[in-house]
Design a protein around this motif. Structure first.
Motif, PDB file in Angstrom:
ATOM      1  N   THR A 103      33.840 -23.251   5.003  1.00  0.00           N
ATOM      2  CA  THR A 103      34.301 -23.967   6.193  1.00  0.00           C
ATOM      3  C   THR A 103      35.675 -24.585   5.957  1.00  0.00           C
ATOM      4  O   THR A 103      36.550 -24.558   6.836  1.00  0.00           O
ATOM      5  CB  THR A 103      33.288 -25.051   6.593  1.00  0.00           C
ATOM      6  OG1 THR A 103      32.015 -24.440   6.836  1.00  0.00           O
ATOM      7  CG2 THR A 103      33.732 -25.777   7.851  1.00  0.00           C
TER       8      THR A 103
ATOM      9  N   VAL B 116      38.322 -21.911   6.210  1.00  0.00           N
ATOM     10  CA  VAL B 116      38.561 -21.525   7.602  1.00  0.00           C
ATOM     11  C   VAL B 116      39.410 -22.578   8.315  1.00  0.00           C
ATOM     12  O   VAL B 116      40.364 -22.257   9.025  1.00  0.00           O
ATOM     13  CB  VAL B 116      37.227 -21.311   8.341  1.00  0.00           C
ATOM     14  CG1 VAL B 116      37.465 -21.117   9.838  1.00  0.00           C
ATOM     15  CG2 VAL B 116      36.480 -20.104   7.773  1.00  0.00           C
ATOM     16  N   GLU B 117      39.073 -23.841   8.104  1.00  0.00           N
ATOM     17  CA  GLU B 117      39.830 -24.907   8.757  1.00  0.00           C
ATOM     18  C   GLU B 117      41.280 -24.922   8.281  1.00  0.00           C
ATOM     19  O   GLU B 117      42.213 -25.150   9.063  1.00  0.00           O
ATOM     20  CB  GLU B 117      39.164 -26.259   8.494  1.00  0.00           C
ATOM     21  CG  GLU B 117      37.832 -26.437   9.208  1.00  0.00           C
ATOM     22  CD  GLU B 117      37.966 -26.279  10.708  1.00  0.00           C
ATOM     23  OE1 GLU B 117      38.971 -26.767  11.289  1.00  0.00           O
ATOM     24  OE2 GLU B 117      37.094 -25.641  11.325  1.00  0.00           O
TER      25      GLU B 117
ATOM     26  N   ARG C 174      43.067 -22.144  10.080  1.00  0.00           N
ATOM     27  CA  ARG C 174      43.333 -22.464  11.488  1.00  0.00           C
ATOM     28  C   ARG C 174      44.505 -23.435  11.624  1.00  0.00           C
ATOM     29  O   ARG C 174      45.261 -23.388  12.597  1.00  0.00           O
ATOM     30  CB  ARG C 174      42.081 -23.067  12.134  1.00  0.00           C
ATOM     31  CG  ARG C 174      40.977 -22.059  12.376  1.00  0.00           C
ATOM     32  CD  ARG C 174      39.844 -22.626  13.187  1.00  0.00           C
ATOM     33  NE  ARG C 174      40.271 -23.062  14.517  1.00  0.00           N
ATOM     34  CZ  ARG C 174      39.438 -23.442  15.485  1.00  0.00           C
ATOM     35  NH1 ARG C 174      38.126 -23.430  15.258  1.00  0.00           N
ATOM     36  NH2 ARG C 174      39.895 -23.828  16.662  1.00  0.00           N
TER      37      ARG C 174
ATOM     38  N   SER D 282      47.864 -21.410  13.276  1.00  0.00           N
ATOM     39  CA  SER D 282      47.064 -21.792  14.438  1.00  0.00           C
ATOM     40  C   SER D 282      47.141 -20.784  15.574  1.00  0.00           C
ATOM     41  O   SER D 282      46.225 -20.685  16.389  1.00  0.00           O
ATOM     42  CB  SER D 282      47.505 -23.170  14.946  1.00  0.00           C
ATOM     43  OG  SER D 282      48.890 -23.150  15.268  1.00  0.00           O
TER      44      SER D 282
ATOM     45  N   PRO E 258      41.889 -16.456  12.159  1.00  0.00           N
ATOM     46  CA  PRO E 258      41.166 -17.699  11.833  1.00  0.00           C
ATOM     47  C   PRO E 258      40.096 -18.034  12.868  1.00  0.00           C
ATOM     48  O   PRO E 258      39.028 -18.564  12.522  1.00  0.00           O
ATOM     49  CB  PRO E 258      42.279 -18.749  11.812  1.00  0.00           C
ATOM     50  CG  PRO E 258      43.537 -17.992  11.534  1.00  0.00           C
ATOM     51  CD  PRO E 258      43.352 -16.710  12.251  1.00  0.00           C
ATOM     52  N   ARG E 259      40.354 -17.735  14.148  1.00  0.00           N
ATOM     53  CA  ARG E 259      39.347 -17.995  15.171  1.00  0.00           C
ATOM     54  C   ARG E 259      38.151 -17.060  14.996  1.00  0.00           C
ATOM     55  O   ARG E 259      37.008 -17.430  15.283  1.00  0.00           O
ATOM     56  CB  ARG E 259      39.948 -17.824  16.578  1.00  0.00           C
ATOM     57  CG  ARG E 259      41.068 -18.796  16.920  1.00  0.00           C
ATOM     58  CD  ARG E 259      40.636 -20.250  16.782  1.00  0.00           C
ATOM     59  NE  ARG E 259      39.617 -20.659  17.721  1.00  0.00           N
ATOM     60  CZ  ARG E 259      39.851 -21.263  18.888  1.00  0.00           C
ATOM     61  NH1 ARG E 259      41.100 -21.501  19.266  1.00  0.00           N
ATOM     62  NH2 ARG E 259      38.854 -21.629  19.666  1.00  0.00           N
TER      63      ARG E 259
ATOM     64  N   SER F 281      36.112 -18.602  12.191  1.00  0.00           N
ATOM     65  CA  SER F 281      35.483 -19.817  12.692  1.00  0.00           C
ATOM     66  C   SER F 281      34.281 -19.465  13.566  1.00  0.00           C
ATOM     67  O   SER F 281      33.208 -20.073  13.461  1.00  0.00           O
ATOM     68  CB  SER F 281      36.504 -20.632  13.485  1.00  0.00           C
ATOM     69  OG  SER F 281      35.931 -21.819  13.978  1.00  0.00           O
TER      70      SER F 281
ATOM     71  N   LEU G  37      31.289 -18.238  11.445  1.00  0.00           N
ATOM     72  CA  LEU G  37      30.535 -19.340  10.845  1.00  0.00           C
ATOM     73  C   LEU G  37      29.629 -20.006  11.875  1.00  0.00           C
ATOM     74  O   LEU G  37      28.460 -20.320  11.593  1.00  0.00           O
ATOM     75  CB  LEU G  37      31.498 -20.373  10.249  1.00  0.00           C
ATOM     76  CG  LEU G  37      32.146 -20.029   8.913  1.00  0.00           C
ATOM     77  CD1 LEU G  37      33.115 -21.133   8.506  1.00  0.00           C
ATOM     78  CD2 LEU G  37      31.087 -19.852   7.823  1.00  0.00           C
ATOM     79  N   ALA G  38      30.170 -20.236  13.066  1.00  0.00           N
ATOM     80  CA  ALA G  38      29.365 -20.867  14.114  1.00  0.00           C
ATOM     81  C   ALA G  38      28.194 -19.969  14.505  1.00  0.00           C
ATOM     82  O   ALA G  38      27.071 -20.450  14.729  1.00  0.00           O
ATOM     83  CB  ALA G  38      30.238 -21.165  15.333  1.00  0.00           C
TER      84      ALA G  38
ATOM     85  N   GLU H 156      29.910 -22.687  20.577  1.00  0.00           N
ATOM     86  CA  GLU H 156      31.124 -22.809  19.764  1.00  0.00           C
ATOM     87  C   GLU H 156      31.627 -21.436  19.326  1.00  0.00           C
ATOM     88  O   GLU H 156      32.837 -21.161  19.351  1.00  0.00           O
ATOM     89  CB  GLU H 156      30.817 -23.677  18.544  1.00  0.00           C
ATOM     90  CG  GLU H 156      31.985 -23.922  17.629  1.00  0.00           C
ATOM     91  CD  GLU H 156      31.582 -24.749  16.405  1.00  0.00           C
ATOM     92  OE1 GLU H 156      32.216 -24.578  15.345  1.00  0.00           O
ATOM     93  OE2 GLU H 156      30.619 -25.551  16.525  1.00  0.00           O
TER      94      GLU H 156
ATOM     95  N   ASP I 268      35.323 -19.512  20.183  1.00  0.00           N
ATOM     96  CA  ASP I 268      36.238 -18.970  19.175  1.00  0.00           C
ATOM     97  C   ASP I 268      36.549 -17.497  19.436  1.00  0.00           C
ATOM     98  O   ASP I 268      37.712 -17.069  19.379  1.00  0.00           O
ATOM     99  CB  ASP I 268      35.633 -19.133  17.777  1.00  0.00           C
ATOM    100  CG  ASP I 268      35.792 -20.547  17.236  1.00  0.00           C
ATOM    101  OD1 ASP I 268      36.844 -21.156  17.491  1.00  0.00           O
ATOM    102  OD2 ASP I 268      34.876 -21.041  16.573  1.00  0.00           O
TER     103      ASP I 268
END
Length: 697
Positions: free
Chosen positions: A173, A176-177, A180, A184, A189-190, A193, A196-197, A205, A209
């Motif tokens: 996590t 990934v953050e 992002r 951005s 990266p989205r 993300s 993971l969600a 979520e 993404d």
């Protein structure tokens, strides 16, 4: 590809792909490979020329007949994160071109080679080795995004193999953050993300993404496929299939989309549609465990548990952390009567990945379906302590707690699952049925009515609401709603069974039987036999304790399966002798004679039945006519069966109504003959109404 050219004796350079470098190589007659297998396009393109005046790069694309023109200003965008490396190949005996490579300084790029090594380890599922390669590539070229992508892929692979422990999840996590934040505006990266969600069951979520990634690159099949995964996780099966097909429109070679379509159709028990995608995905990628898993599911659905078990073994050999394959293997062992081996398989899977909540949910679901509620609770309850797989864990845990008569703990968990995934069918069903079992009838009714508004074409919600109405003492409303559902949606076995049971529970026993018998008779009127419905009727009668009637209807269903053979006639004759007053057995004997190729004998027997009943049954009259019609014997006496009945029973309303309906069913409703009888019927009805009302006619 690099290894392939090297094995053929070519001189190969894996170098940076810059516009200046490409132009210099093309000037010396050396084409440049710009994309390879790890590109989103999954095919090779060659830079073969350029035009500085028009600022165009000419690319030979095997997907097009002629060269493709790529504007210089578009080059970086088209290459994206994948096009930073180029492959240059010249024959070993071409001294001039070999010298040109040295003169231009075209050498292997350590960062590109490290990235390629990482990709090779990824394909082999060697997560730690892959991550080390990508870390080295990032040290050499921090700006190369493919290194960051590969590092995250390796980290996710290791996370899945370890069963998603909390510390591993936190580390991924954080990566990934960081991505992002650093890039951005990028798509990938989205994507990570969202993945993971999705793993954690946070579908809203995840969808946000993947939609954001899709907006950045509408042509990327991965984003559409990910959105399909979200739909599948939410139980939106038709939408998921639609999205998987949309992904294939963007990339026909998208292996994961083929895999997902295979799995989706298998989940829907649609083996005919699944077969194509199962076989194609396995041919495209025979080393992927999921393809062997889907092949196993295909065999399992066909009842071939032994073959399915072998497929699941192959899947687990390739990916020991494959939760669904492990669960399916245990399920096969259960179907083979090896419950002990199945429990051992489940235990071994949990031992390998104790922190894998997805695996716990799937194993728990198998045990729950086997009515081993305590076992299911023991498997799923540890997952409640973690924050992953929120909706599936809460749904299964709540369902178990309701069955264990702990409603105060169960209800909040199931409501939490529905808050996370409003369309979660299993959670809604278990919450409603649990509230009913716990005596919370008003809450159950409110839930069922809300689900009914959400899915107006799904009969289960209306029938669940009927059960709640019945529990609240509102019998007439419940029965009226149930019969309305049956009239609106038609008779299929499970729906009829539920309606009949509800009517039976309301004390309307005759109506419960009529719910089965009316569509069975209607099918026979159309010359059809609905064996699944007859079979379900026998099971229903046994369930409500009418053993004699259950035996008779079970024998009738057996006889229908024997039609065309003398054994069918013998069976129906036996039933007729045991219940001489039931005309149904005589009618079935007539069916058996016709099926044996003896229509004249069948008509003769049908005529005797009409005589015995006084020519007063519209159903028998209709079937006698249809028997002659089907066998080309409707001319003469058989064709005049209605007139003969009316000669014996003048102005009989039931017979005339049957005649008018029969004419309409045969497509003769507008004939002069039919119109005359319609007028006659209206006159008789008016006459009867006047007499019964005491007024003048």
């Amino acid at each position: 590809m690099r290894e392939l050219f090297l094995a053929q004796g070519f001189v190969v350079r894996r170098c940076e792909a810059t516009l200046a470098g490409i132009r210099a190589l093309v000037d010396r007659g050396i084409p440049v490979v710009l994309e390879e297998a790890y590109s989103t396009t999954s095919h090779v393109t060659l830079a073969i020329g350029y035009d500085d005046d028009l600022e165009l790069l000419l690319v030979q694309d095997p997907m097009q007949l002629g060269p493709r023109e790529t504007p210089y200003e578009e080059l970086d965008r088209l290459r994206g994160v994948f096009g930073h490396g180029a492959l240059v190949v010249v024959p070993a005996d071409d001294a001039a071109r070999r010298a040109a490579l040295d003169e231009l300084g075209v050498v292997d790029s350590p960062s590109v080679l490290a990235t390629e090594d990482g990709l090779r380890h990824l394909r082999a599922r060697e997560w730690d080795a892959a991550r080390a390669c990508f870390e080295r590539a990032l040290e050499l070229a921090p700006e190369r995004e493919l290194g960051a992508i590969g590092r995250l892929e390796a980290a996710l692979g290791r996370l899945a193999a370890d069963g998603s422990p909390a510390d591993g999840l936190a580390a991924v996590t954080a990566l990934v953050e960081a991505a992002r934040t650093r890039v951005s505006g990028a798509e990938w990266p989205r994507q990570f993300s969202g993945r993971l969600a999705l793993r954690a069951g946070r579908l809203a979520e995840a969808r946000d993404d993947f939609r954001a990634a899709h907006e950045r690159d509408p042509g990327d099949a991965d984003n559409v496929w990910y959105l399909g995964q979200c739909a599948a996780a939410a139980g939106e099966h038709e939408r998921a299939v639609e999205l998987f097909h949309a992904a294939l429109l963007r990339d026909p070679g998208h292996v994961e989309a083929h895999e997902s379509l295979a799995a989706a159709y298998l989940d829907q028990k649609r083996r005919d549609r699944a077969r194509h995608f199962v076989e194609l995905a396995l041919a495209l990628d025979p080393d992927d465990a999921r393809n062997h898993e889907n092949q196993g599911l295909y065999h399992e659905l066909a009842g071939r548990s032994g073959e399915a078990l072998a497929c699941f073994d192959r899947a687990l050999a390739r990916d020991p952390g494959n939760a669904r394959a492990a669960v399916a293997r245990g399920r096969c062992l259960v179907s083979l009567g090896r419950r002990g081996d199945a429990d051992a398989a489940f235990a071994r899977a949990l031992e390998l990945a104790p922190g894998n909540d997805r695996l716990r949910v799937q194993i728990g679901a198998v045990l729950f379906e086997l009515d081993d509620v305590k076992g299911a609770w023991a498997v799923v309850s540890p997952a409640l302590e973690r924050a992953t797989q929120v909706a599936p864990v809460c749904a299964l845990a709540g369902a178990c707690l309701f069955r264990l008569e702990r409603p105060d703990e169960a209800e909040p968990l199931l409501r939490q699952a529905l808050a996370e995934v409003p369309d979660y069918a299993f959670a809604a069903h278990e919450l409603g049925r649990g509230l009913l079992a716990a005596g919370r009838f008003d809450r159950a009714l409110a839930l069922f009515e809300e689900r009914r508004l959400r899915e107006p074409d799904a009969p289960r919600h209306a029938l669940d609401a009927c059960d709640a109405l019945l529990a609240l003492g509102r019998k007439e409303e419940a029965c009226r709603t149930a019969t309305g559902v049956l009239e609106r949606l038609g008779a299929f076995p499970e729906l009829v069974r539920r309606v009949a049971k509800l009517l039976h529970d309301a004390g309307r026993f005759a109506d419960g039987r009529h719910a089965f018998e009316e569509p069975i008779e209607r099918a026979l009127d159309q010359g059809k036999i609905d064996r699944p419905l007859v079979r379900a009727y026998g099971a229903f009668l046994a369930a409500v304790g009418d053993e004699r009637a259950a035996y008779v209807w079970t024998r009738i269903e057996t006889g229908y399966g024997l039609l065309g053979r003398p054994e069918a006639l013998a069976l129906f004759e036996e039933l007729r002798a045991s219940e001489p007053g039931d005309l149904r057995h005589e009618e079935n004997c007539i069916l058996a004679l016709e099926a044996m190729g003896q229509p004249e004998q069948a008509l003769e027997r049908s005529l005797r039945l009409l005589e015995a009943t006084g020519w007063k049954s519209p159903r028998l009259l209709r079937r006698h006519y249809q028997l002659g019609w089907r066998n080309g014997l409707h001319k003469g006496g058989t064709g005049k069966v209605w007139e003969q009945a009316l000669e014996r029973n003048p102005d009989d309303l039931a017979i005339i109504e049957g005649l008018v309906q029969h004419q309409a069913d045969m497509g003769f409703g507008d004939s002069h003959y039919a119109v005359w009888w319609k007028k006659k019927l209206e006159e008789l009805r008016r006459t009867k109404a006047g007499v019964e009302g005491g007024g003048a006619v």
